[in-house]
Scaffold this motif. Structure first.
Motif, PDB file in Angstrom:
ATOM      1  N   LYS B  25       0.884  -0.783   0.352  1.00 34.62           N
ATOM      2  CA  LYS B  25       0.376   0.075  -0.307  1.00 34.62           C
ATOM      3  C   LYS B  25       1.052   1.546  -0.281  1.00 34.62           C
ATOM      4  O   LYS B  25       0.206   2.308  -0.685  1.00 34.62           O
ATOM      5  N   ARG B 108      -6.050   6.711  -0.478  1.00 37.58           N
ATOM      6  CA  ARG B 108      -6.020   5.290  -0.208  1.00 37.58           C
ATOM      7  C   ARG B 108      -5.416   5.055  -2.264  1.00 37.58           C
ATOM      8  O   ARG B 108      -6.700   4.607  -2.959  1.00 37.58           O
ATOM      9  N   GLU B 111      -6.186   1.193  -3.961  1.00 39.43           N
ATOM     10  CA  GLU B 111      -7.837   0.947  -4.184  1.00 39.43           C
ATOM     11  C   GLU B 111      -7.455   1.499  -5.364  1.00 39.43           C
ATOM     12  O   GLU B 111      -8.571   1.416  -6.794  1.00 39.43           O
ATOM     13  N   ILE B 141     -20.101  -5.260 -15.634  1.00 35.27           N
ATOM     14  CA  ILE B 141     -18.216  -4.613 -14.489  1.00 35.27           C
ATOM     15  C   ILE B 141     -18.198  -3.002 -14.803  1.00 35.27           C
ATOM     16  O   ILE B 141     -17.171  -2.953 -13.409  1.00 35.27           O
ATOM     17  N   LEU B 143     -20.351  -0.720 -13.361  1.00 27.41           N
ATOM     18  CA  LEU B 143     -20.787  -0.067 -12.817  1.00 27.41           C
ATOM     19  C   LEU B 143     -19.986  -0.723 -11.633  1.00 27.41           C
ATOM     20  O   LEU B 143     -19.526   1.024 -11.015  1.00 27.41           O
ATOM     21  N   VAL B 144     -19.135  -1.007 -11.222  1.00 23.71           N
ATOM     22  CA  VAL B 144     -19.068  -1.813  -9.798  1.00 23.71           C
ATOM     23  C   VAL B 144     -17.648  -0.837  -9.679  1.00 23.71           C
ATOM     24  O   VAL B 144     -18.022   0.361  -8.474  1.00 23.71           O
ATOM     25  N   TYR B 147     -18.546   2.933  -8.875  1.00 22.87           N
ATOM     26  CA  TYR B 147     -19.720   3.224  -7.713  1.00 22.87           C
ATOM     27  C   TYR B 147     -18.729   3.659  -7.050  1.00 22.87           C
ATOM     28  O   TYR B 147     -18.418   4.532  -5.962  1.00 22.87           O
ATOM     29  N   PHE B 148     -17.453   2.934  -6.916  1.00 23.98           N
ATOM     30  CA  PHE B 148     -16.604   3.160  -5.106  1.00 23.98           C
ATOM     31  C   PHE B 148     -16.009   4.190  -5.919  1.00 23.98           C
ATOM     32  O   PHE B 148     -15.511   5.142  -5.095  1.00 23.98           O
ATOM     33  N   GLY B 151     -17.991   7.287  -4.626  1.00 23.46           N
ATOM     34  CA  GLY B 151     -18.278   6.765  -3.490  1.00 23.46           C
ATOM     35  C   GLY B 151     -17.088   7.329  -2.244  1.00 23.46           C
ATOM     36  O   GLY B 151     -17.197   7.585  -2.051  1.00 23.46           O
ATOM     37  N   ILE B 152     -16.206   7.047  -2.926  1.00 26.21           N
ATOM     38  CA  ILE B 152     -14.925   7.196  -2.030  1.00 26.21           C
ATOM     39  C   ILE B 152     -13.877   8.284  -2.548  1.00 26.21           C
ATOM     40  O   ILE B 152     -13.131   8.763  -1.602  1.00 26.21           O
ATOM     41  N   GLU B 159     -21.492  10.169  -1.735  1.00 24.29           N
ATOM     42  CA  GLU B 159     -22.352   8.412  -1.560  1.00 24.29           C
ATOM     43  C   GLU B 159     -23.778   8.663  -2.548  1.00 24.29           C
ATOM     44  O   GLU B 159     -24.009   7.971  -3.012  1.00 24.29           O
ATOM     45  N   ILE B 163     -24.367   6.041  -5.326  1.00 24.20           N
ATOM     46  CA  ILE B 163     -25.306   4.941  -5.141  1.00 24.20           C
ATOM     47  C   ILE B 163     -26.274   5.590  -6.573  1.00 24.20           C
ATOM     48  O   ILE B 163     -26.988   4.233  -7.099  1.00 24.20           O
ATOM     49  N   PHE B 166     -25.752   4.197  -9.724  1.00 26.45           N
ATOM     50  CA  PHE B 166     -25.544   3.302 -10.036  1.00 26.45           C
ATOM     51  C   PHE B 166     -27.043   2.247 -10.527  1.00 26.45           C
ATOM     52  O   PHE B 166     -26.834   1.520 -10.885  1.00 26.45           O
TER      53      PHE B 166
END
Lengths: 472, 490
Positions: B25, B108, B111, B141, B143-144, B147-148, B151-152, B159, B163, B166
């Motif tokens: 990391k 982060r 990630e 695939i 979408l996920v 989203y992060f 969202g992050i 948030e 969502i 999504f």
């Protein structure tokens, strides 16, 4: 086939029974109770290794049981589900120390009961097998006997379950009265020949109460959230997949065995119940703040999706049920492994304890994310293959409306699955103490993860196996 | 390597995200280096494909085909033609530039780049898959990670925006899934193979239903009015590089869907839907333009301008003739480069001032002349200045739609005036006027940021002066598609 001739085909189950008693008695001699659990696992593996599928379907014990590919499939499923449950129980922190061997022994009996459920082709045997599984379940739910929640859950389960069983038994007695037989094939012939089709349908409705209770179909789902929340978490994990899968097995046996010619009459009933089940499950799940309750409602909703395959009742539909059950078993057990790991650490199942799990335990969080995505039916995970298959079967059979409702439901479901994901990644934790799951939990997690991903990307082999089972 | 080129394009980023997963990391430099290297390799592979791709052919090229799930007759088929190839190229460029633009993300990082590369795999797969099942898998695939990523790393309301994005997209794509399944069941023997399904004719009633099912999936993605409400939220909250990807690539997945699936598979339904498509296009163009004009948030203004500009793509689609469709395809490409660049510029300013309120600036042109120059360049491109690429594509779509419907075309022209208005008004508020003393000594755009902007400027100028450089790839495919649909065209 007579009882004596049947025994060679029954050796794995006999081994399982002997093993269950052996584990119970081993309690007197063995001090390291984990060892007993591991013995239980070994017995399950040995049973699975001994299990053989005869070239021809065999009617065992004078037609009480049928040993065919269907039974064989669910036999593996039952052994696998119980095996993973024992594996996760090995490091369940709240396990009462004094009763561990009883716990493992009960699970071995449970495996035996589940196999009987899958094999039974006689109403009497079906009732006995279902009751066997139910009674063992009541005991396991109340296993944390110092915990009021667990006791309440057990009592509730017992009361609801007894009522459902009684109604089912009443239905069976009507059927016996109408046809003079308990054998599914004979009942079918009698119903088709005589003017008792109406009575047959009434009995089917009553039987559906009992089986609907097992698979947590609305409106017989009321028990599920309280029981799932109160039960020890490994038992909850088991209850959401084991009795549900085998409940579907019995439902398929009964419908395909005795009532296939009355399809046009009961399909609309199941159609409505399927929509009701998935909608209630999904809508109520949105408001849950306890992960066990959330997964409980999610499991009700999943039962609704699986029922779509029963509504279609084509070869595709029944195959869809089987593939969905396996995908769901891997996924849901996997999710519960993470729940156990987190609850071991925090003694809580509230969603707040998942805050910052993405930093605290990246692997656990990533795994739970994969399981939740799979439950939401996102590719490339197992849940997508299941959902894809039930959608196909519904459209193929011309039930467009149920497919549309299910699609809308899936979007709703994504919302609450993402609530958990949000909690893990978007909400920071108060501290960043890592969680390190024990070896047995890590092993169970790996197995479920491999299953969920492999089934999502290469479902070919399992689909091939299932296409040999159906048509029955 | 010969035949596996497209597979490498799709899965190289996935390999990259595995590499990042294995990197500690703390080694953030190494992680950035891996991500940049991987996106560069993908661009290189896309350039290699450019040399192997024969623009004069209309069929699928570089095709790869393997059985995947034989029980369902699902195949792994990748292939490209004049419709998907420009999109693949656009994705490769935007991914590299947005990756470089991500360097100032400090939170982060492991990630972030892991998800970023996963997103690239999804996007490439969506554009290259020729099997409907495979297409759906890649489509989902995407979408996920998105989203992060919103969202992050997003803004204050991240948030909600994540969502919303999504759920909107998921709801649409589930109906598309039902449509795909219906197509699968309708063909005999059942297949998901696009090349086979294209040759199967469907009756009109069936076409209409499935066209609408696909429409829901694509319309939400584009987004077409009234499904556009997720877009301003997602764009405003997303971090700059993700806004770039969102505007540059993700929106195109929707219009690409019309070109790849809806039009060739359901020609009668496309014809039947033509008036509605034209109307929705015009509403998008004008409504998006007025909304953009009303914004005081720089990023939201660019987001609404996207709605307006994507309306031109739909107008070209409604035209249903060669010039209109070519214009629409070209508009997809140019909008990706221009709006992507504008989002980068918003990010540059925001990083320095931490505000996007257009009224909070004033006169900063004298402080940051290079930035001002680049911003003016992109604004001119976006408002359709002749000589830059935006002009060519919008002109072509209007030319096409004029042959279909003069009134709508006239209305659409309002959109161009609106674009000039809101862009010039923006330039005035940010760059001109008396200097807001707060921004005296504002830091000039740095080398890395210039690096992310210049390649797009080159593309904008080159395409603007010599559009055939891209059109030569698109035209044969689009003409062939029209010829296939031609039986029903007037």
């Amino acid at each position: 086939m007579s009882a004596i001739d049947s025994i060679p085909f029954f050796i794995p189950e006999i081994l399982l029974l002997i093993g269950a008693f052996a584990v119970l008695f081993a309690d007197f001699f063995v001090t390291n109770k984990k060892l007993i659990g591991i013995t239980g696992l070994v017995i399950l593996v040995a049973t699975a290794c001994l299990a053989r599928l005869p070239a021809e379907p065999q009617a065992l014990f004078s037609g009480f049981f049928q040993l065919d590919a269907f039974t064989h499939f669910f036999r593996y499923a039952a052994l696998g589900i119980v095996g993973v449950t024992i594996l996760t129980s090995l490091s369940y922190a709240r396990m009462p120390k004094a009763y561990q061997s009883e716990y493992y022994s009960l699970f071995l009996f449970m495996a035996f009961g589940l196999i009987l459920m899958s094999a039974a082709t006689n109403l009497l045997m079906i009732f006995l097998a279902v009751e066997f599984v139910s009674i063992v379940s009541y005991l396991l739910v109340g296993f944390l006997k110092d915990d009021p929640g667990s006791k309440e859950a057990s009592a509730k389960y017992l009361l609801f379950g007894s009522l459902a069983s009684a109604i089912m038994l009443f239905g069976m007695s009507l059927l016996f009265g109408a046809t003079g037989s308990l054998d599914l094939d004979v009942i079918r012939a009698q119903l088709a020949g005589s003017g008792f089709a109406d009575l047959g349908l009434i009995s089917l409705m009553l039987i559906l109460v009992g089986l609907g209770f097992k698979i947590s179909m609305a409106p017989f789902h009321m028990w599920a959230p309280d029981v799932y929340q109160g039960a020890p978490t490994p038992v909850t994990a088991f209850l959401t997949v084991g009795p549900k899968a085998l409940g579907f097995a019995v439902l398929i046996r009964v419908l395909a065995g005795s009532f296939d010619h009355l399809y046009s009459h009961w399909s609309s009933l199941i159609f409505v119940l399927s929509i009701l089940t998935m909608t209630i499950g999904n809508v109520v799940a949105i408001a849950q703040n306890n992960i066990k309750r959330l997964l409980a409602y999610s499991s009700i909703a999943q039962a609704g999706y699986i029922l779509m395959g029963i509504v279609a009742f084509s070869d595709t539909g029944l195959r869809a049920v089987l593939i969905y059950l396996i995908a769901y078993a891997f996924t849901n057990l996997g999710a519960f492994v993470v729940v156990i790991a987190v609850s071991n650490r925090f003694q809580s199942d509230e969603l707040e304890s998942y805050s910052g799990l993405g930093r605290r335990a990246p692997l656990l969080a990533a795994s739970l994310t994969i399981f939740l995505l799979s439950l939401a039916g996102m590719p490339p995970f197992a849940g997508f293959i299941g959902k894809f298959y039930v959608f196909t079967s519904a459209l193929e059979a011309g039930f467009v409306s149920i497919a549309v409702v299910a699609a809308l439901n899936s979007a709703v479901a994504a919302y609450y699955y993402f609530r958990v994901i949000r909690q893990m990644y978007l909400v920071p934790a108060s501290d960043e103490d890592p969680i390190s799951p024990s070896f047995s939990l890590a092993l169970a997690l790996c197995l479920m993860l491999i299953g969920t991903i492999a089934l999502g990307i290469f479902p070919g082999p399992l689909l091939g196996f299932i296409s040999q089972i159906v048509p029955l | 390597m010969e035949s596996h080129l497209l597979t490498w394009i799709v899965f190289t980023p996935l390999i990259g995200s595995f590499l990042i997963m294995l990197t500690p990391k703390a080694a953030t430099d190494k992680i950035k280096w891996i991500a940049t290297a991987v996106t560069s390799i993908v661009l290189l592979l896309a350039v290699m494909a450019l040399f192997r791709f024969d623009p004069s052919q209309s069929g699928f090229q570089l095709v790869q085909r393997h059985a995947w799930i034989p029980q369902f007759n699902v195949q792994y088929i990748l292939g490209t033609d004049g419709i998907s190839f420009p999109m693949v190229f656009l994705t490769a460029i935007m991914s590299l530039l947005a990756c470089v633009a991500s360097f100032n993300i400090t939170e982060r990082q492991k990630e972030y780049y892991l998800l970023y590369l996963l997103l690239e795999t999804g996007m490439m797969g969506t554009f290259l898959a020729l099997d409907l099942f495979l297409f759906y898998v890649f489509w989902e695939i995407v979408l996920v990670p998105m989203y992060f990523l919103i969202g992050i790393w997003g803004g204050p309301r991240k948030e909600y925006a994540a969502i919303k994005f999504f759920l909107y997209t998921l709801a649409g794509s589930l109906f598309m899934l039902l449509g795909i399944l219906a197509l699968y069941l309708k063909t005999s023997p059942h297949t998901f193979d696009l090349t086979v399904i294209t040759q199967t004719g469907f009756d009109f009633g069936f076409q209409k239903i499935i066209f609408m099912a696909f429409f829901l999936g694509f319309a939400i993605k584009v987004p077409i009015f009234p499904f556009h409400t997720w877009l301003p939220d997602a764009h405003v909250e997303a971090p700059t590089p993700i806004s770039v990807i969102l505007a540059g690539v993700l929106l195109k997945m929707g219009t690409y869907g019309f070109f790849r699936f809806s039009y060739p598979l359901f020609p009668d339904a496309a014809m039947w839907f033509r008036p509605a498509m034209a109307l929705l296009a015009v509403i998008g163009i004008v409504y998006g333009g007025f909304c953009a004009l009303a914004q005081s948030d720089f990023k939201k203004m660019v987001a609404y301008s996207s709605v307006s500009h994507m309306g031109f793509v739909l107008l070209g689609l409604a035209a249903l003739n060669s010039i209109g469709l070519n214009g629409a395809m070209l508009q997809m490409f140019t909008h990706g480069t221009i709006t992507g660049g504008l989002f980068l510029l918003v990010g540059v300013l925001y990083d320095r001032t931490h505000t996007r309120d257009l009224n909070a600036f004033g006169g900063i042109g004298s402080q940051v002349p290079i930035y001002a120059g680049i911003l003016i360049f992109y604004s001119m491109a976006s408002l359709g200045l002749p000589g830059l690429s935006g002009f060519i594509s919008e002109f072509m779509t209007l030319l096409g739609s004029y042959q279909y419907h003069k009134f709508y075309t006239g209305l659409a022209c309002i959109g161009i005036i609106l674009a000039a208005t809101y862009l010039l008004y923006m330039l005035q508020r940010i760059l001109l006027g008396p200097l807001n003393e707060k921004w005296r000594g504002l830091a000039e755009i740095n080398g890395r940021e210039i690096f992310t902007l210049v390649p797009l400027m080159i593309l904008i100028v080159v395409v603007g002066i010599y559009p055939s450089i891209i059109l030569q790839y698109m035209t044969p495919t689009i003409d062939a598609m029209l010829a296939n649909m031609g039986a029903i065209l007037p």
